[in-house]
Design a protein around this motif. Structure first.
Motif, short mmCIF file in Angstrom:
data_model
loop_
_atom_site.label_atom_id
_atom_site.label_comp_id
_atom_site.label_asym_id
_atom_site.label_seq_id
_atom_site.Cartn_x
_atom_site.Cartn_y
_atom_site.Cartn_z
N ILE A 135 30.91 35.76 112.88
CA ILE A 135 29.86 35.21 112.02
C ILE A 135 28.87 36.29 111.60
O ILE A 135 28.31 36.24 110.51
N TRP A 136 28.67 37.31 112.44
CA TRP A 136 27.78 38.40 112.06
C TRP A 136 28.31 39.12 110.82
O TRP A 136 27.53 39.56 109.97
N ASP A 137 29.63 39.25 110.70
CA ASP A 137 30.21 39.88 109.51
C ASP A 137 29.91 39.05 108.27
O ASP A 137 29.56 39.58 107.22
N ASP A 138 30.06 37.72 108.40
CA ASP A 138 29.79 36.83 107.27
C ASP A 138 28.31 36.90 106.88
O ASP A 138 27.97 36.90 105.69
N TYR A 139 27.44 36.95 107.88
CA TYR A 139 26.00 37.04 107.61
C TYR A 139 25.66 38.38 106.95
O TYR A 139 24.94 38.43 105.94
N ALA A 140 26.18 39.47 107.51
CA ALA A 140 25.85 40.80 106.99
C ALA A 140 26.32 40.98 105.56
O ALA A 140 25.67 41.67 104.76
N SER A 141 27.43 40.35 105.21
CA SER A 141 27.96 40.51 103.85
C SER A 141 27.05 39.88 102.80
O SER A 141 27.14 40.20 101.62
N GLN A 142 26.16 38.96 103.25
CA GLN A 142 25.24 38.30 102.31
C GLN A 142 23.87 38.96 102.26
O GLN A 142 23.02 38.59 101.46
N LEU A 143 23.63 39.94 103.15
CA LEU A 143 22.34 40.62 103.18
C LEU A 143 22.29 41.70 102.11
O LEU A 143 23.26 42.43 101.91
N PRO A 144 21.16 41.84 101.46
CA PRO A 144 21.00 42.99 100.54
C PRO A 144 20.83 44.27 101.34
O PRO A 144 20.30 44.24 102.45
N ASN A 145 21.31 45.37 100.80
CA ASN A 145 21.07 46.65 101.45
C ASN A 145 19.57 46.92 101.48
O ASN A 145 18.89 46.77 100.48
N HIS A 146 19.06 47.31 102.65
CA HIS A 146 17.64 47.64 102.70
C HIS A 146 17.45 48.95 103.44
O HIS A 146 18.10 49.21 104.44
N SER A 147 16.56 49.77 102.92
CA SER A 147 16.26 51.05 103.53
C SER A 147 14.94 50.93 104.29
O SER A 147 14.09 50.13 103.95
N HIS A 148 14.80 51.75 105.33
CA HIS A 148 13.56 51.76 106.09
C HIS A 148 12.69 52.94 105.69
O HIS A 148 11.88 53.42 106.47
N GLY A 149 12.86 53.39 104.46
CA GLY A 149 12.10 54.54 104.00
C GLY A 149 10.62 54.27 103.83
O GLY A 149 9.83 55.20 103.72
N ASP A 150 10.22 52.98 103.81
CA ASP A 150 8.80 52.66 103.65
C ASP A 150 8.03 52.76 104.96
O ASP A 150 6.84 52.52 105.01
N LYS A 151 8.72 53.12 106.03
CA LYS A 151 8.07 53.23 107.33
C LYS A 151 7.11 54.42 107.35
O LYS A 151 7.44 55.51 106.91
N SER A 152 5.89 54.20 107.89
CA SER A 152 4.91 55.29 107.94
C SER A 152 5.12 56.09 109.22
O SER A 152 5.91 55.71 110.09
N HIS A 153 4.41 57.20 109.35
CA HIS A 153 4.48 58.01 110.56
C HIS A 153 3.15 58.00 111.30
O HIS A 153 2.88 58.89 112.10
N GLN A 154 2.35 56.97 111.04
CA GLN A 154 1.09 56.82 111.75
C GLN A 154 1.34 56.12 113.08
O GLN A 154 1.94 55.03 113.11
N PRO A 155 0.90 56.69 114.19
CA PRO A 155 1.16 56.05 115.48
C PRO A 155 0.35 54.77 115.65
O PRO A 155 -0.78 54.67 115.16
#
Length: 486
Positions: free
Chosen positions: A235-255
């Motif tokens: 079921i994880w494969d079926d779920y993942a196939s419906q997810l849009p690709n998302h990048s985590h590039g918006d993550k900041s480097h502030q602790p």
């Protein structure tokens, strides 16, 4: 062996029936798996079939015919709910005493049952409260096996176990249950299927919608299973196939939290040590490791809920490097530990009263969270009347309803059906994109792969490895590789 005919049942505060004219029979030696969405009555049905309801647990029921077994053992969803003694060896000895086992033979039997479930301890005379959630679950199974019952009722017996532990326990249960009747409620079914002869699907109202051999059920009712949010293989494969690709590039480097030579203690003993670690704003950190490795202890230490020493700094809004509970949301492994009111609605209201959210926003936020976490229909219920999955969702809702900077979540998807699991993960990702940092203990590798920006591996109370998954994801996107193919 087991039979119920025309069962009618309802919770004391409910306005509608949970089961209406429900009938089911199970033959001697048969292994049956019950699946269904969270709140469909699976755990309640096990307790009725065992005779705990209404003899021990008060609940109005009416049934035309009921046949139960006098020799049964039940593993509950919450292992703490079934312990009678304070120490591990005494818990199993209590069972052996009731079976009139000679005292001189008890130590060998205690070792045997603990070994069967993979609970290896330096000293069997250890306080149960010192065990992790997964270790408690193993002990609960061992104490039930010590009964040597004819019928086993298993209510998510491996929900708190890691992948290795889950396989080990089900391999053991397969060996010891060959001549027993077994009725199972379980979300993680991959290791269960080789054991069972029959699968029964319940819908949201507790009615049987399918009943048959496992291969037939999982091939012919796949769309229905997905619709109800019932876990099935892949079921994880079926779920993942419906997810849009998302990048985590918006993550900041502030602790947001930093630790240096940081220690956590339990009963004056060091149980966790972090030499150097940093959590940044926008992180989704997955904390993984075997049962008993110190994952929950690390979370409790970061929340200053146990004794600590060393350096830990918090860079929260409106605070000066100190732990500020108004800006930190925490979800315990056992959700009942954080309930303080008499209804679901008031529980959410209580969280808002101890936050910086203005009072005029309370009603809208509460209504919104009741809907988001599929709790609207039980908003008047006492938290202890909820199913384990509903309790967990309520505990998460109480943590996310306020304006927090960081969420610390100890196995938040435990006891959830697939539908609520996926919805909850998407809500966490929405929080992360809105600036909330996520720190989550999980045994689910798919969550790590699909959502985490970093993975902290814990062993022996130490962080042994830190993996930056966001860089890996970004590289895969650059190479035009489909991220969720696995």
């Amino acid at each position: 062996m087991l039979e119920i005919k025309n069962l009618r049942a309802k919770y004391p505060s409910a306005t509608s029936l949970l089961f209406k004219d429900f009938s089911l029979s199970i033959n001697k030696g048969e292994k049956v798996l019950l699946v269904g969405p969270s709140g469909s009555g699976k755990s309640t049905l096990l307790q009725i079939m065992a005779g705990l309801i209404p003899d021990v647990i008060e609940m109005p029921i009416k049934v035309d015919k009921q046949q139960i077994s006098e020799s049964y053992g039940m593993v509950f969803q919450d292992p703490d709910a079934q312990f009678c003694m304070s120490y591990v060896d005494e818990e199993i000895a209590f069972v052996l005493e009731n079976r009139k086992t000679p005292q001189q033979d008890m130590d060998d039997f205690i070792d045997q049952y603990l070994d069967q479930v993979g609970l290896q301890l330096d000293d069997n005379h250890v306080s149960i409260q010192q065990l992790s959630g997964g270790m408690k679950q193993r002990l609960a199974i061992a104490s039930v096996l010590a009964l040597e019952p004819e019928v086993l009722f298993l209510d998510e017996p491996t929900a708190m176990l890691d992948q290795v532990g889950t396989k080990q326990v089900w391999d053991t249960l397969k060996e010891v249950s060959e001549d027993k009747t077994v009725v199972i409620v379980e979300h993680k079914i991959d290791h269960v299927l080789p054991l069972v002869d029959r699968v029964i699907i319940l819908n949201e109202t507790g009615s049987i919608v399918a009943n048959g051999e496992p291969n037939h059920i999982f091939s012919q009712f796949r769309s229905k299973l997905y619709q109800y949010g019932i876990w099935y293989p892949n079921i994880w494969d079926d779920y993942a196939s419906q997810l849009p690709n998302h990048s985590h590039g918006d993550k900041s480097h502030q602790p947001i939290i930093t630790m240096h030579s940081f220690y956590g203690y339990y009963l004056k003993q060091i149980k966790m040590h972090v030499e150097d670690a940093e959590i940044n704003r926008g992180d989704w950190i997955a904390i993984t490791g075997e049962n008993g490795s110190g994952k929950s202890t690390l979370m409790l230490a970061m929340m200053q809920l146990i004794k600590t020493s060393g350096e830990i700094s918090y860079f929260l809004s409106e605070s000066s490097r100190r732990c500020d509970y108004r800006k930190m949301g925490y979800v315990f492994q056992n959700p009942e530990l954080q309930f303080v009111t008499n209804s679901v609605y008031v529980e959410l209201e209580h969280s808002l009263k101890h936050s910086n959210v203005p009072q005029y926003q309370f009603v809208n936020r509460i209504e919104e969270h009741l809907t988001k976490y599929n709790l609207y229909h039980v908003k008047a219920h006492h938290p202890y009347q909820l199913s384990v999955g509903q309790k967990k969702r309520l505990s998460v809702a109480t943590a996310t309803i306020a304006d927090v900077d960081i969420l610390l979540l100890d196995e938040p998807t435990f006891g959830q059906d697939a539908k609520n699991t996926f919805q909850m993960l998407e809500l966490f990702e929405e929080c992360r994109k809105n600036g909330v940092t996520i720190v989550m203990v999980t045994h689910q590798p798919e969550i790590v792969e699909l959502y985490a920006t970093k993975e902290w591996k814990i062993k022996g109370g130490e962080i042994t490895d830190i993996f930056d998954l966001s860089k890996q994801t970004e590289n895969m996107l650059k190479d035009d590789i489909y991220v969720y193919q696995y």
